[in-house]
Design a protein around this motif. Sequence first.
Motif, PDB file in Angstrom:
ATOM      1  N   LEU A   1       0.826  -1.206   0.000  1.00 12.93           N
ATOM      2  CA  LEU A   1       0.000   0.000   0.000  1.00 12.93           C
ATOM      3  C   LEU A   1       0.863   1.259   0.000  1.00 12.93           C
ATOM      4  O   LEU A   1       0.529   2.250  -0.672  1.00 12.93           O
ATOM      5  N   TYR A   2       1.950   1.226   0.735  1.00 15.36           N
ATOM      6  CA  TYR A   2       2.837   2.389   0.825  1.00 15.36           C
ATOM      7  C   TYR A   2       3.407   2.745  -0.552  1.00 15.36           C
ATOM      8  O   TYR A   2       3.358   3.910  -0.986  1.00 15.36           O
ATOM      9  N   PHE A   3       3.935   1.751  -1.255  1.00 16.74           N
ATOM     10  CA  PHE A   3       4.496   2.017  -2.585  1.00 16.74           C
ATOM     11  C   PHE A   3       3.398   2.338  -3.591  1.00 16.74           C
ATOM     12  O   PHE A   3       3.612   3.113  -4.530  1.00 16.74           O
ATOM     13  N   ASN A   4       2.225   1.745  -3.399  1.00 17.23           N
ATOM     14  CA  ASN A   4       1.101   2.017  -4.288  1.00 17.23           C
ATOM     15  C   ASN A   4       0.671   3.485  -4.201  1.00 17.23           C
ATOM     16  O   ASN A   4       0.260   4.085  -5.211  1.00 17.23           O
ATOM     17  N   VAL A   5       0.729   4.059  -3.009  1.00  9.79           N
ATOM     18  CA  VAL A   5       0.351   5.465  -2.829  1.00  9.79           C
ATOM     19  C   VAL A   5       1.236   6.378  -3.683  1.00  9.79           C
ATOM     20  O   VAL A   5       0.755   7.358  -4.273  1.00  9.79           O
ATOM     21  N   TYR A   6       2.518   6.059  -3.784  1.00 10.22           N
ATOM     22  CA  TYR A   6       3.419   6.877  -4.593  1.00 10.22           C
ATOM     23  C   TYR A   6       3.322   6.548  -6.079  1.00 10.22           C
ATOM     24  O   TYR A   6       3.582   7.420  -6.932  1.00 10.22           O
ATOM     25  N   PHE A   7       2.963   5.311  -6.381  1.00 11.39           N
ATOM     26  CA  PHE A   7       2.871   4.921  -7.783  1.00 11.39           C
ATOM     27  C   PHE A   7       1.595   5.428  -8.437  1.00 11.39           C
ATOM     28  O   PHE A   7       1.592   5.748  -9.634  1.00 11.39           O
ATOM     29  N   SER A   8       0.489   5.495  -7.689  1.00  5.27           N
ATOM     30  CA  SER A   8      -0.810   5.847  -8.274  1.00  5.27           C
ATOM     31  C   SER A   8      -0.807   7.207  -8.974  1.00  5.27           C
ATOM     32  O   SER A   8      -1.341   7.321 -10.096  1.00  5.27           O
ATOM     33  N   PRO A   9      -0.241   8.282  -8.392  1.00 10.13           N
ATOM     34  CA  PRO A   9      -0.210   9.553  -9.140  1.00 10.13           C
ATOM     35  C   PRO A   9       0.594   9.455 -10.436  1.00 10.13           C
ATOM     36  O   PRO A   9       0.215  10.064 -11.451  1.00 10.13           O
TER      37      PRO A   9
ATOM     38  N   ILE B   1       2.444  -2.929 -14.020  1.00 10.96           N
ATOM     39  CA  ILE B   1       2.891  -2.685 -12.641  1.00 10.96           C
ATOM     40  C   ILE B   1       1.700  -2.513 -11.713  1.00 10.96           C
ATOM     41  O   ILE B   1       1.666  -3.064 -10.598  1.00 10.96           O
ATOM     42  N   PHE B   2       0.692  -1.768 -12.163  1.00  7.14           N
ATOM     43  CA  PHE B   2      -0.507  -1.553 -11.353  1.00  7.14           C
ATOM     44  C   PHE B   2      -1.212  -2.881 -11.097  1.00  7.14           C
ATOM     45  O   PHE B   2      -1.678  -3.160  -9.987  1.00  7.14           O
ATOM     46  N   ALA B   3      -1.318  -3.721 -12.143  1.00  3.82           N
ATOM     47  CA  ALA B   3      -1.973  -5.020 -11.980  1.00  3.82           C
ATOM     48  C   ALA B   3      -1.213  -5.900 -10.983  1.00  3.82           C
ATOM     49  O   ALA B   3      -1.833  -6.649 -10.209  1.00  3.82           O
ATOM     50  N   LEU B   4       0.113  -5.808 -10.979  1.00  7.03           N
ATOM     51  CA  LEU B   4       0.898  -6.571 -10.001  1.00  7.03           C
ATOM     52  C   LEU B   4       0.633  -6.077  -8.582  1.00  7.03           C
ATOM     53  O   LEU B   4       0.518  -6.880  -7.641  1.00  7.03           O
ATOM     54  N   PHE B   5       0.546  -4.769  -8.400  1.00  6.93           N
ATOM     55  CA  PHE B   5       0.180  -4.215  -7.089  1.00  6.93           C
ATOM     56  C   PHE B   5      -1.177  -4.754  -6.637  1.00  6.93           C
ATOM     57  O   PHE B   5      -1.338  -5.222  -5.507  1.00  6.93           O
ATOM     58  N   LEU B   6      -2.157  -4.692  -7.527  1.00  2.00           N
ATOM     59  CA  LEU B   6      -3.512  -5.113  -7.167  1.00  2.00           C
ATOM     60  C   LEU B   6      -3.578  -6.608  -6.844  1.00  2.00           C
ATOM     61  O   LEU B   6      -4.239  -7.009  -5.884  1.00  2.00           O
ATOM     62  N   THR B   7      -2.880  -7.418  -7.627  1.00  2.00           N
ATOM     63  CA  THR B   7      -2.894  -8.860  -7.389  1.00  2.00           C
ATOM     64  C   THR B   7      -2.259  -9.204  -6.047  1.00  2.00           C
ATOM     65  O   THR B   7      -2.807  -9.994  -5.261  1.00  2.00           O
ATOM     66  N   SER B   8      -1.101  -8.599  -5.775  1.00  2.00           N
ATOM     67  CA  SER B   8      -0.422  -8.875  -4.503  1.00  2.00           C
ATOM     68  C   SER B   8      -1.250  -8.388  -3.320  1.00  2.00           C
ATOM     69  O   SER B   8      -1.316  -9.057  -2.276  1.00  2.00           O
ATOM     70  N   GLN B   9      -1.921  -7.252  -3.468  1.00  2.00           N
ATOM     71  CA  GLN B   9      -2.743  -6.725  -2.381  1.00  2.00           C
ATOM     72  C   GLN B   9      -3.986  -7.568  -2.152  1.00  2.00           C
ATOM     73  O   GLN B   9      -4.409  -7.764  -1.011  1.00  2.00           O
ATOM     74  N   ALA B  10      -4.590  -8.067  -3.227  1.00  2.00           N
ATOM     75  CA  ALA B  10      -5.765  -8.930  -3.074  1.00  2.00           C
ATOM     76  C   ALA B  10      -5.394 -10.207  -2.329  1.00  2.00           C
ATOM     77  O   ALA B  10      -6.134 -10.666  -1.450  1.00  2.00           O
ATOM     78  N   ILE B  11      -4.241 -10.788  -2.659  1.00  2.00           N
ATOM     79  CA  ILE B  11      -3.796 -12.020  -1.987  1.00  2.00           C
ATOM     80  C   ILE B  11      -3.448 -11.734  -0.532  1.00  2.00           C
ATOM     81  O   ILE B  11      -3.867 -12.459   0.379  1.00  2.00           O
TER      82      ILE B  11
END
Length: 208
Positions: free
Chosen positions: A48-56, A147-157
Amino acid sequence: MSLPEPLRRQLSSFSRTVFTDSHRTGPQYRGHHADNKIIPSLPLQMSLYFNVYFSPFWWLCTVVMLYLKYPVLSDGYKFILVTVMILASLIEVIRLYLGYMGNLQVKIPELAAFWLLTLLLQLPIISFLLFNEGLNIQPLERVVNIIFALFLTSQAIAAFFTLKRMVNKLATHFRLNTFDQLDDHPVPEFYSLGEEGRAVSMARRGPC
């Protein structure tokens, strides 16, 4: 800010139904409270931390690519892509907020909402942006969406296993509290007698 109470109840009920381990028979022995402390998930929090910086960065790249290729898209895809981008942006803000709150504050309804948004909404949207060739996908878009899909997959698991652990820990804690209440309020002596004890008690009272 938190979820409305009716929605929290629905999500709590959903979590108990989906994530409770039916094979658990309760704690191995009573008084074992140390293992029932619920802690946040470190892998989920890091993601989640890295996702916050990646999303913008993802949003900026996607908007720039949309602006550049907008004239060559068909009218249908123009409308679909703009709508999808608006939905994905709103969902992402809500999703990350619920993920932080649910994980760090150990709130099962919020974390369950985060898991559902990730699995049922955001992941299908990103998959659509990634695999629909009618959108005239550019190389930069493909990279950031992968990259976004990898974030989402890892977070869902990670959220799935975190929810499962939280729900079962709370269930164990509830059982332990129930046992403690029984110790504090034991049943009356008559109801704790065996069959022989009951016969003796009835004999002392004599015939009616």
